[in-house]
Motif scaffolding. Structure first.
Motif, mmCIF file in Angstrom:
data_model
loop_
_atom_site.group_PDB
_atom_site.id
_atom_site.type_symbol
_atom_site.label_atom_id
_atom_site.label_comp_id
_atom_site.label_asym_id
_atom_site.label_seq_id
_atom_site.Cartn_x
_atom_site.Cartn_y
_atom_site.Cartn_z
ATOM 1 N N ARG A 148 -3.498 -9.492 11.250
ATOM 2 C CA ARG A 148 -4.694 -9.804 10.446
ATOM 3 C C ARG A 148 -5.501 -8.528 10.196
ATOM 4 O O ARG A 148 -5.967 -8.281 9.079
ATOM 5 N N ARG A 149 -5.638 -7.708 11.238
ATOM 6 C CA ARG A 149 -6.401 -6.461 11.115
ATOM 7 C C ARG A 149 -5.688 -5.499 10.139
ATOM 8 O O ARG A 149 -6.324 -4.862 9.304
ATOM 9 N N LYS A 150 -4.359 -5.427 10.246
ATOM 10 C CA LYS A 150 -3.596 -4.603 9.319
ATOM 11 C C LYS A 150 -3.803 -5.063 7.882
ATOM 12 O O LYS A 150 -3.984 -4.250 6.971
ATOM 13 N N HIS A 151 -3.773 -6.372 7.684
ATOM 14 C CA HIS A 151 -3.922 -6.922 6.335
ATOM 15 C C HIS A 151 -5.307 -6.599 5.762
ATOM 16 O O HIS A 151 -5.428 -6.213 4.594
ATOM 17 N N THR A 152 -6.355 -6.731 6.587
ATOM 18 C CA THR A 152 -7.711 -6.439 6.087
ATOM 19 C C THR A 152 -7.864 -4.947 5.780
ATOM 20 O O THR A 152 -8.473 -4.580 4.760
ATOM 21 N N LEU A 153 -7.319 -4.093 6.641
ATOM 22 C CA LEU A 153 -7.396 -2.651 6.373
ATOM 23 C C LEU A 153 -6.646 -2.284 5.089
ATOM 24 O O LEU A 153 -7.129 -1.495 4.279
ATOM 25 N N LYS A 154 -5.489 -2.908 4.901
ATOM 26 C CA LYS A 154 -4.703 -2.629 3.710
ATOM 27 C C LYS A 154 -5.437 -3.086 2.458
ATOM 28 O O LYS A 154 -5.481 -2.366 1.453
ATOM 29 N N SER A 155 -6.049 -4.255 2.508
ATOM 30 C CA SER A 155 -6.777 -4.755 1.333
ATOM 31 C C SER A 155 -7.999 -3.877 1.041
ATOM 32 O O SER A 155 -8.320 -3.611 -0.124
ATOM 33 N N CYS A 156 -8.687 -3.397 2.099
ATOM 34 C CA CYS A 156 -9.829 -2.490 1.889
ATOM 35 C C CYS A 156 -9.375 -1.183 1.249
ATOM 36 O O CYS A 156 -10.027 -0.668 0.324
ATOM 37 N N MET A 157 -8.260 -0.651 1.736
ATOM 38 C CA MET A 157 -7.738 0.589 1.165
ATOM 39 C C MET A 157 -7.355 0.403 -0.302
ATOM 40 O O MET A 157 -7.622 1.269 -1.149
ATOM 41 N N LEU A 158 -6.734 -0.718 -0.626
ATOM 42 C CA LEU A 158 -6.362 -0.994 -2.004
ATOM 43 C C LEU A 158 -7.591 -1.131 -2.898
ATOM 44 O O LEU A 158 -7.600 -0.664 -4.042
ATOM 45 N N ALA A 159 -8.653 -1.751 -2.388
ATOM 46 C CA ALA A 159 -9.878 -1.905 -3.174
ATOM 47 C C ALA A 159 -10.514 -0.540 -3.460
ATOM 48 O O ALA A 159 -10.944 -0.261 -4.592
ATOM 49 N N VAL A 160 -10.558 0.316 -2.447
ATOM 50 C CA VAL A 160 -11.122 1.659 -2.636
ATOM 51 C C VAL A 160 -10.283 2.451 -3.628
ATOM 52 O O VAL A 160 -10.813 3.131 -4.523
ATOM 53 N N ALA A 161 -8.948 2.363 -3.501
ATOM 54 C CA ALA A 161 -8.060 3.079 -4.411
ATOM 55 C C ALA A 161 -8.228 2.583 -5.837
ATOM 56 O O ALA A 161 -8.222 3.368 -6.788
ATOM 57 N N ASN A 162 -8.433 1.266 -5.992
ATOM 58 C CA ASN A 162 -8.618 0.682 -7.324
ATOM 59 C C ASN A 162 -9.906 1.204 -7.965
ATOM 60 O O ASN A 162 -9.916 1.564 -9.143
ATOM 61 N N THR A 163 -10.992 1.277 -7.190
ATOM 62 C CA THR A 163 -12.256 1.789 -7.755
ATOM 63 C C THR A 163 -12.112 3.268 -8.120
ATOM 64 O O THR A 163 -12.643 3.702 -9.157
ATOM 65 N N LEU A 164 -11.388 4.045 -7.293
ATOM 66 C CA LEU A 164 -11.167 5.453 -7.623
ATOM 67 C C LEU A 164 -10.353 5.607 -8.906
ATOM 68 O O LEU A 164 -10.654 6.474 -9.738
ATOM 69 N N LEU A 165 -9.336 4.771 -9.083
ATOM 70 C CA LEU A 165 -8.538 4.825 -10.313
ATOM 71 C C LEU A 165 -9.370 4.464 -11.535
ATOM 72 O O LEU A 165 -9.241 5.089 -12.600
ATOM 73 N N GLU A 166 -10.234 3.454 -11.405
ATOM 74 C CA GLU A 166 -11.099 3.067 -12.531
ATOM 75 C C GLU A 166 -12.065 4.195 -12.880
ATOM 76 O O GLU A 166 -12.290 4.493 -14.063
ATOM 77 N N ALA A 167 -12.626 4.853 -11.857
ATOM 78 C CA ALA A 167 -13.548 5.965 -12.113
ATOM 79 C C ALA A 167 -12.810 7.112 -12.799
ATOM 80 O O ALA A 167 -13.334 7.728 -13.744
ATOM 81 N N GLU A 168 -11.595 7.403 -12.359
ATOM 82 C CA GLU A 168 -10.815 8.471 -12.969
ATOM 83 C C GLU A 168 -10.478 8.148 -14.424
ATOM 84 O O GLU A 168 -10.554 9.016 -15.301
#
Length: 174
Positions: free
Chosen positions: A10-30
């Motif tokens: 569960r902890r791995k899944h939440t960390l992975k989803s948080c990382m994906l969300a941050v990466a998505n916002t960085l891609l949108e900003a770029e």
């Protein structure tokens, strides 16, 4: 490893989803930064057209635009030509590399018995005649023959050996 705690699924899944969300916002900003840069570049290179109402001014504007198009086409052609030349050179070099790899296979070397004289003659040519007699430079050693070795050699004759023993036997009998 024993002291480190393992993450639960569960902890791995939440960390992975948080990382994906941050990466998505960085891609949108770029992507938004790239779009802004594109708009700025187009605004600099292609200013908005003010269409004149007279016929002469339209002809002048068309001529000016044709000149700009010609300049940009020349630049594009030069860049494409240079690119093609570089790509052809890279292709030729790759072909040369492949040819060099394929052509030269290491041959199996055969053992060749060659005297030192023949080897020097092959290396230096027929003009140089070098005599390399290795035994000529060696010191001469005189071999000392020991008496024991001499006796051992003499013992090789079995008849003499038997006769000597028979003499001894007679000595003991008397």
């Amino acid at each position: 490893m024993a002291t480190e705690k393992r993450l639960s699924a569960r902890r791995k899944h939440t960390l992975k989803s948080c990382m994906l969300a941050v990466a998505n916002t960085l891609l949108e900003a770029e992507a938004s930064v790239k779009a802004d840069e594109r708009e700025k570049f187009l605004a600099e290179k292609c200013p908005p057209l003010d269409l004149p109402y007279s016929n002469e001014e339209l002809v002048e504007l068309c001529q000016k635009l044709h000149q700009q198009i010609d300049v940009s086409e020349e630049e594009r052609y030069c860049i494409e030509f240079k690119l093609d030349m570089v790509l052809d050179e890279v292709r030729d070099l790759n072909i040369k590399i492949v040819d060099l790899r394929g052509k030269f296979k290491r041959p199996r070397l055969k053992k060749v018995r060659m005297s030192a004289d023949a080897m020097l003659k092959a290396l230096l040519g027929s003009k140089h005649t070098v005599n390399m007699d290795l035994r000529a430079n060696l010191k001469q050693v005189k071999k000392e023959v020991k008496e024991e070795d001499k006796q051992l050699r003499d013992v090789g004759d079995w008849r003499k050996n038997i006769e000597d023993k028979s003499d001894r036997k007679k000595m003991f009998d008397s």
